[in-house]
Write an enzyme that holds these catalytic residues in place. Structure first.
Site, mmCIF file in Angstrom:
data_model
loop_
_atom_site.group_PDB
_atom_site.id
_atom_site.type_symbol
_atom_site.label_atom_id
_atom_site.label_comp_id
_atom_site.label_asym_id
_atom_site.label_seq_id
_atom_site.Cartn_x
_atom_site.Cartn_y
_atom_site.Cartn_z
ATOM 1 N N ASP A 75 0.873 -1.181 0.000
ATOM 2 C CA ASP A 75 0.000 0.000 0.000
ATOM 3 C C ASP A 75 0.906 1.225 0.000
ATOM 4 O O ASP A 75 1.910 1.251 0.716
ATOM 5 C CB ASP A 75 -0.872 -0.033 1.277
ATOM 6 N N TYR A 101 -15.211 6.777 -12.466
ATOM 7 C CA TYR A 101 -15.012 5.783 -11.412
ATOM 8 C C TYR A 101 -15.676 4.466 -11.831
ATOM 9 O O TYR A 101 -15.057 3.401 -11.805
ATOM 10 C CB TYR A 101 -15.608 6.329 -10.108
#
Ligand code: UDP
Length: 323
Positions: free
Chosen positions: A31, A149
């Site tokens: 991450d 999106y």
């Protein structure tokens, strides 16, 4: 099992990591902390079953090194939340499309089972509820940023199905309005986080439009349970699943419930969409998952009602939302 969770410092990712560690798995998180937070995984520091690498999933060489030793991958790293996408569409599209491409490519190379996190945003502004996994998607113009999106996640899903056709054991989970502890008060901007922050700070609770639009709020433990099932049940391979509560709540009702549970004196204020998102914003009126497929194939059954989930969430927000 040796599991990789991309996006494992995020709100959903970190709860998934906790659940995996609890069941005895060994977990690697990749991450880059772009929307995730180190605080979400701080409690795992020093745990021999846990490892964190602070890097982007666009780093192909890293993934190539890490994926061969894994048994299972959960791909959650993404730009999430409508507010992020509207603010920086280019970064969001890049992360969501290229990132997933890289992760799937490596999973395919080493033939690893993988679960891809997707979203109810996939269905766009379809008005026929509940949404079934194979329903048509209804999107607006490409000039409306919000739809990028939905488009970027749909491309991810097309990639996943294309790899599935070549035999990769891949499954897709479409999350419906997840909420719970660790919801970021600044970032993702979900309505539950916003209302919690506003109510706890005595600020006006901002209801967009007339507040009659609805969502199916899903407590994090149910979101995680559905995700885990998608990674273990044999019948999940090659399939997409709605992971959400079927119980619908209007945004105005949510505002009243948050206000009551926090005993807040905040007024409820109606705000036109244009003020928050600029002109041309389109908001789906209703968003309800059909969950019979997830029930049938995964054994998924959401357990936590809104009132119970909100009490747990608000207790956490009270501790963590400080100015
Ligand atoms: N919303 C609201 N006030 C806020 C934030 C969001 O009324 O402070 C509304 C938003 O316009 C939408 C709903 O709440 O109708 C859910 O928004 P969110 O961004 O949480 O999720 P999504 O739209 O992706 O379902």
């Amino acid at each position: 099992m040796r599991v990789l969770v991309t996006g494992g410092t995020g709100y959903i990712g970190s709860h998934l990591v906790d659940a995996l560690i609890r069941r005895g798995d060994e977990v690697l998180v990749i991450d880059n902390l772009s929307t995730g937070r180190y605080e979400n995984i701080r409690h795992l520091r020093g745990n021999p079953a846990f490892r964190f690498i602070n890097d982007t999933i666009l780093n192909e060489a890293l993934l190539e090194r890490m994926i061969p030793s894994r048994d299972l991958i959960f791909h959650l790293a993404a730009a999430v939340g409508v507010r992020h996408i509207v603010k920086d569409p280019l970064a969001a599209i890049n992360t969501n499309v290229r990132g997933t491409e890289v992760v799937l490519d490596q999973a395919f190379r080493y033939w690893k089972r993988i679960v891809i996190a997707s979203t109810s945003e996939i269905y766009g502004k379809a008005s026929h509820v509940p949404f079934r996994e194979d329903d048509d998607r209804v999107l607006g113009s490409t000039a409306v940023t919000r739809w990028s999106y939905s488009m970027s996640k749909a491309i991810d899903e097309h990639f996943a199905f294309a790899y599935a056709a070549k035999g990769l054991p891949v499954s897709i989970v479409r999350y419906f309005n997840s909420y719970g502890p660790r919801l970021d008060e600044r970032g993702y901007g979900s309505v539950v986080a916003n209302f919690a922050r506003q109510a706890l700070h005595g600020e006006p609770i901002t209801v967009h439009g007339d507040g009659q639009q609805s969502r199916c709020f899903t407590f994090i433990s149910d979101t995680v349970a559905g995700t885990l099932l998608a990674g273990e049940v044999a019948g999940a391979v090659g399939e997409a699943f709605n992971i959400g509560s079927p119980h619908e709540t209007s945004i105005l009702e949510l505002a009243h419930t948050v206000k009551r549970l926090t005993r807040s004196k905040s007024p409820i204020q109606f705000v036109p969409y244009e003020v928050c998102y600029g002109s041309g914003f389109e908001d789906p009126r209703r968003r309800v998952p059909a969950i019979d497929k997830a029930k049938r194939l995964l054994g998924f059954q959401p357990k936590v009602g809104l009132e119970t989930g909100l009490k747990k969430t608000l207790a956490w927000c009270r501790e963590h939302y400080r100015h």
